[in-house]
Design an enzyme around this catalytic site. Structure first.
Site, PDB file in Angstrom:
ATOM      1  N   SER A   1      93.603  51.700  84.594  1.00 33.44           N
ATOM      2  CA  SER A   1      94.497  50.877  85.403  1.00 33.44           C
ATOM      3  C   SER A   1      95.705  50.463  84.568  1.00 33.44           C
ATOM      4  CB  SER A   1      93.725  49.675  85.951  1.00 33.44           C
ATOM      5  OG  SER A   1      94.462  49.022  86.971  1.00 33.44           O
TER       6      SER A   1
ATOM      7  N   GLU B   1      90.862  55.152  95.285  1.00 34.86           N
ATOM      8  CA  GLU B   1      91.464  54.204  94.341  1.00 34.86           C
ATOM      9  C   GLU B   1      91.766  52.838  94.959  1.00 34.86           C
ATOM     10  OE1 GLU B   1      91.849  54.029  91.258  1.00 34.86           O
ATOM     11  OE2 GLU B   1      92.030  56.014  90.367  1.00 34.86           O
TER      12      GLU B   1
ATOM     13  N   HIS C   1      88.536  51.953  92.631  1.00 34.27           N
ATOM     14  CA  HIS C   1      89.279  51.752  91.392  1.00 34.27           C
ATOM     15  C   HIS C   1      88.356  51.151  90.327  1.00 34.27           C
ATOM     16  CE1 HIS C   1      92.990  51.220  89.129  1.00 34.27           C
ATOM     17  NE2 HIS C   1      92.722  49.938  88.934  1.00 34.27           N
TER      18      HIS C   1
END
Length: 1084
Positions: free
Chosen positions: A750, A869, A981
């Site tokens: 991330s 995601e 995610h």
């Protein structure tokens, strides 16, 4: 807690007394003692004409009731007339039903007496007629039962008396709370049961001549807790000269589990469950003195873990057992000690182990027992060392079961016996050691075939129950060979009682225990041997002690800045020992004048710095992390926040001082450049499994990490400069931790992936790393770069009452904040509010320019995404009420501002929305398309663009899509969510196998364990070689003209053209539409 096991020793004894017998007591004879006359009975043993006279229930002390409760025993009072001595005495207070149940389980028939506080009695068996001055050897038996169960009535001495022409005495002593309760001071010193045994030995000295016994030739013998008692009498000055030989069977004073070095907490627990005032030891004792027998039995029944043990009371034991042994200040009498060849073969584990244990066990089932029974093994790494010694790396459940049995036997019985034998030998006293190797056939039929000679099995033969005619009855017969073994064992024990040596005519020579740890194997055949349990004895008494000492001290490593003391860690499934060093400073605290300034090198420190605690988190809203961890089924102590936060954690399999030159993997955490810390990750598993050094760094976040005025007063990117400083620290110091500064891989997820990608672009980081892994985040996201950061800085100043008339005044105001103000104002801004500035330093040009000119570090790269995601975590964070039930177009379009924050780009948002959403008005469809659209714009397409740009520079690129959601999180999310995610992080850091500070509150499946191994292998191979491929792995194709990638899940599947349709739209169609749109706007 450790004593709970000892309470289980009695069943082993009980099963040992399982033999055929018939009663044969006729009219008794009267015998005179100092206290009065006794009328006994007589009996003969099978195979012997000798008449044995039995005298049962003889008082050797006053009843320990009333004011004598919790007090040393007092001499018994005289009685008038002739006392009947033909009935078994009442047992000392204990739960009778437990014994009834145990006997029923072994088909034993025995009339069990009731129990009572009035129980200080003994039984005498003698071949001497009343009035004979025979001066026979005397053998005083002390029963086992974990100091909480047992009695004289459960044994029968007439066969041993008949066959060996000795006087056998079976004694009782106070048990449990009444026998061993202690407050550790003068109000209740404890050891009353042991003092009862001393009183019995005094009685023997004064009275045994009346039974034909020689008070100058007394042998004490006992098994299990009785063996422990015997061994303690050898150490106690109170017992000096009361006996002359000692036999400790399957139990010695070196059994730490039976000792209570600090008895007060246990006394307080007992007082508490009894409803006592526990504010002082005096009040506890006064209350316990008032409890009824029923109260005491109820406490024992309802609190089975409340087990009392032996204390260093300054009277019976003037010093600790270890001190007495080391000083050699004990009774140096001839000693016989030994064990069975399968001490924890069946009976003990059958009480402790989980259901089905006989069919096999796994390591996780064993772990709690080690931590419960052995306080020195609370450290996880030490526990793992012990498990590896006994179980190796085997996952075979049968081998693990057998290793568990052997390990418990060694801990409780075998190794303590060797320790005592060594001390006694070294003090100059003769020692004879044995291993009993034959399980009684009558018991073997009732146990699994894998059981050898279990705890207590020798008692059948010691007491000669092959030939018993007494009060204990059981259906079944022993074999003729076992009858011969009865004679042999009784001969050895009888000879020892007579002469101090077990040897005699017709017996295999029993070697004295000497420098080679000689012993006799006793079975249907006797075999002398050497170094009994030698391998494990060395491990337990030398290797393990050294390791425990090292673990407690922790590893110490020298760096350029000073010394660090870390801690040792182990992980599930690996023997590798990992050293962790936490909170290592890599820069000066960025406080005061260093706020909103580039990091400065850390200063040296003196002495050894503690590196065992997690560092404080950089300033952020701590509650966000707390909430997220709870959702992710992760349990850990979240540190406080502080501006003083530029620290890193190191995990290495290398020993201090080792020049191992291992690959180094530097992890950069995510969190939208606003949240996160080193403490929410654990590098120990990846380090152990891949033999790499893992470094987890922290950096300034949010307002203090990324605020910029766009000029020299606050250029910005301080968090990124912190990352560069950490990499410089690694370059200069990692060799001290066994790492190779020439083989550094940076990896992150991330915002951590974005950081990795930015470090690839920055000239400041060039040469500080050699490979890069950017997971679910890259620098080519269009919204990352702040084109004009000044308005954001002005907004911050305005909302915090600062003068925002110039950038210098904004910076002056912010640097004057207190830390509390910095925390307060930082919490006002959500993730990615502050982004990356083109500062002409970390980023000398715009991201796009650097990429187009290929002015970046052309290192091997892994990049990739998850298959959903924007599945749940991020949309939940950005908080559209009720979004999981459906959305409308307006809500979906509004959130695209995240991807296109420039107000001038609103028309582009409409183009993207039209491509993805089309004409649908279905709220569920819009919700799912919204998730896909946001995932593409923020993560998927940027990752694919990065792969293309990087590959075009000539550097190898490996692309992946992660396709398996962790099962423990999936159940917390809506069913429509795929692999969200950050889901891959559990597998990258090997959370399946962690035993460090992070606890995963739900289990992984076996398939997920394998996925952990696979992902770590790919990442580790890449860190070593620049390619993720290696033996046993599905081939991961290099990214090329067909956009090759690897789908990573429970199965790995190579693929091509990931996200092809939307990739074409967002990288070709949309830019062309933008070009045309901007042309039209310019013409207008």
């Amino acid at each position: 807690m450790a004593m709970r096991i000892s309470a289980l020793l009695l069943p082993c004894i009980l099963t040992a007394v399982t033999y055929p017998s018939t009663a044969n007591a006729n009219d008794g004879l009267v015998l005179q003692t100092k206290s009065g006359a006794l009328k006994g009975a007589h009996i003969t043993a099978q195979g012997k004409e000798t008449v044995i006279y039995t005298y049962l229930g003889i008082p050797f002390a006053k009843p320990p009731v009333g004011p004598l409760r919790l007090a040393p025993p007092q001499p018994a009072e005289r009685w008038g007339g002739v006392r009947d001595a033909t009935q078994q005495p009442l047992m000392c207070l204990q739960e009778k039903q437990v014994i009834v149940d145990l006997l029923a389980n072994v088909s034993m028939k025995l009339e069990i007496p009731d129990s009572s506080e009035d129980c200080l009695y003994l039984n005498v068996y003698t071949p001497s007629k009343p009035g004979d001055n025979a001066k026979l050897p005397v053998m005083v038996w002390i029963h086992g039962g974990g100091l909480s169960m047992g009695s004289a009535s459960m044994f029968d001495g007439h066969v041993l008396a008949a066959y060996q022409n000795v006087v056998v005495v079976l004694i009782q002593y106070r048990l449990g709370l009444l026998g061993f309760f202690s407050t550790g001071d003068e109000h209740a010193p404890g050891n009353y049961g042991l003092l009862d045994q001393v009183a019995a030995l005094h009685w023997v000295q004064e009275n045994i001549h009346s039974f034909g016994g020689d008070p100058g030739l007394v042998t004490i013998f006992g098994e299990s807790a009785g063996g422990v008692s015997v061994s303690l009498h050898v150490l106690s000055p109170l017992s000096s000269n009361l006996f002359h030989h000692a036999i400790a069977e399957s139990g010695t004073a070196a059994m730490d589990a039976i000792m209570r070095p600090n008895p007060l907490p246990l006394a307080q627990v007992a007082g508490n469950v009894s409803g006592c005032d526990i504010s002082s030891t005096k009040k506890i004792v006064e209350c316990v003195m008032q409890l009824s027998e029923e109260d005491i039995l109820k406490i024992a029944q309802e609190n089975p873990l409340l087990q009392f043990g032996v204390t260093t009371d300054g009277h019976f034991l003037p010093k600790t057992v270890e001190d007495l042994l080391k000083s050699h200040k004990f009774n140096k009498v001839p000693l016989m000690t030994g064990l069975t060849d399968d001490e924890c073969g069946y009976m003990l584990p059958n009480f402790m182990a989980p259901p089905g244990w006989t069919d096999g066990m796994d390591r996780e089932q064993i772990m709690p027992f080690l931590q419960m029974f052995f306080p020195d093994l609370q450290d996880q790494s030490t526990v793992e060392v012990v498990l590896n010694e006994y179980l190796g790396s085997s996952s075979d459940r049968i081998k693990i079961r057998n290793g568990f049995r052997e390990m418990l036997g060694d801990f409780f019985f075998n190794i303590p016996a060797r320790i005592i034998a060594n001390y006694h030998r070294d003090a100059g006293a003769p020692v004879y050691m044995y291993e009993f190797q034959h399980p009684p056939s009558i018991l073997q039929k009732q146990r699994p075939s894998f059981v050898g000679s279990d705890h207590g099995d020798e008692i059948v033969f010691v007491f000669g129950y092959c030939f018993a005619n007494g009060h204990i009855k059981l259906e079944g017969e022993l074999t003729e060979k076992e009858n011969e073994l009865c004679r042999t064992v009784m001969d050895h024990w009888g000879n020892f009682a007579r002469t101090g040596s077990p040897n005699g005519q017709g017996l295999t020579t029993w070697p004295e225990y000497g420098a080679e740890a000689e012993y006799l194997g006793i079975g249907l055949k006797q075999k002398p041997g050497k170094n009994l349990k030698g391998k494990h004895f060395t491990f337990m008494t030398q290797t393990l002690k050294r390791i425990i000492k090292e673990r407690k001290e922790g590893p110490v490593v020298q760096t350029k800045l000073g010394s660090l003391r870390g801690a040792f860690l182990t992980v599930k499934g690996k023997e590798t020992l990992v050293s962790s060093y936490l909170s290592v400073p890599f820069a000066k605290p960025p406080v005061g004048p260093l706020r909103l300034a580039p990091p400065q090198p850390a200063e040296k420190w003196h002495g050894v710095r503690d590196a065992t605690k997690q560092p404080p988190m950089c300033i952020q809203d701590r509650q966000v992390t707390v909430n997220e961890l709870e959702f992710l089924s992760m349990n850990l102590e979240v540190p406080k926040v502080s501006e003083d936060c530029l620290y890193l954690n190191i995990y290495t399999p290398s020993k201090p001082g080792e020049d191992a030159k291992l690959p180094v993997m530097v992890w950069i955490h995510g969190g939208g450049l606003s949240y996160g810390s080193a403490s929410i990750y654990d590098g120990s598993v990846l380090s152990a499994y891949q033999n790499v050094v893992v470094v987890i760094i922290q950096y300034r976040l949010g307002l203090l990490g990324f605020l910029s005025t766009g000029d020299e007063h606050a250029p910005g990117n301080y968090g990124l400069l912190d990352q560069v400083a950490a990499l410089q620290w690694v370059h200069e110091n990692i060799h001290s931790f066994g790492g190779d500064p020439g083989s550094v891989t940076i990896f992150g997820e991330s915002a951590g992936g974005i950081s990795v990608s930015l470090l690839v672009l920055s000239p400041l980081a060039s040469g500080l790393f050699h490979r890069a892994i950017a997971e679910s985040g890259t620098a080519v996201w269009d919204g990352l770069e702040m084109a004009n950061p000044l308005p954001l800085a002005q907004h911050v100043a305005k909302s915090s009452n600062c003068d925002f008339s110039s950038s210098s005044k904004i910076v002056d105001c912010i640097t004057s904040w207190s830390e509390e103000e910095a925390v307060k104002y930082s919490k006002q801004y959500r993730m990615m509010y502050f982004r990356v500035a083109v500062d002409s330093y970390f980023l000398p040009k715009s991201i796009n320019e650097i990429i187009q000119n290929q002015e970046f570090s052309k290192v091997p790269l892994i990049t990739g995404i998850t298959d959903d995601e924007f599945g749940f975590l991020l949309p939940s964070y950005f908080d559209i009420p009720g979004w999981t039930e459906g959305m409308d177009k307006e809500q979906a379009v509004q959130k695209l501002i995240l991807a296109f924050p420039d107000p001038k780009d609103r028309w582009i948002i409409d183009l993207v929305a039209n491509e993805y959403l089309g004409n649908t008005n279905d709220r569920i469809q819009i919700r799912d398309i919204y998730r896909e659209m946001m995932g593409d714009v923020l993560f998927n397409i940027p990752a694919l663009k990065l792969a293309k740009y990087h590959s075009a520079s000539g550097a190898p690129v490996y692309l992946y899509e992660f396709q398996h959601p962790p099962s423990m999180i999936k159940k917390n999310r809506p069913s429509f969510v795929g692999v969200d995610h950050a889901d891959e992080l559990f597998f990258v850091q090997g959370s399946c196998f962690t035993k460090a500070h992070i606890t995963i509150t739900a289990p992984f499946t076996k398939e997920e364990d394998e996925l952990c191994r696979t992902v770590m292998a790919y990442w580790g191979n890449f860190a070593r070689t620049g390619s993720p491929n290696g033996p046993g792995l599905i081939l991961w194709p290099e990214y090329g003209s067909e956009h090759e990638h690897l789908g990573i899940g429970l199965e790995q599947k190579p693929g091509k053209n990931l996200k092809g349709k939307h990739y074409t739209f967002l990288t070709k169609t949309l830019p062309e539409l933008e070009r045309q749109g901007r042309k039209r706007h310019s013409e207008l």
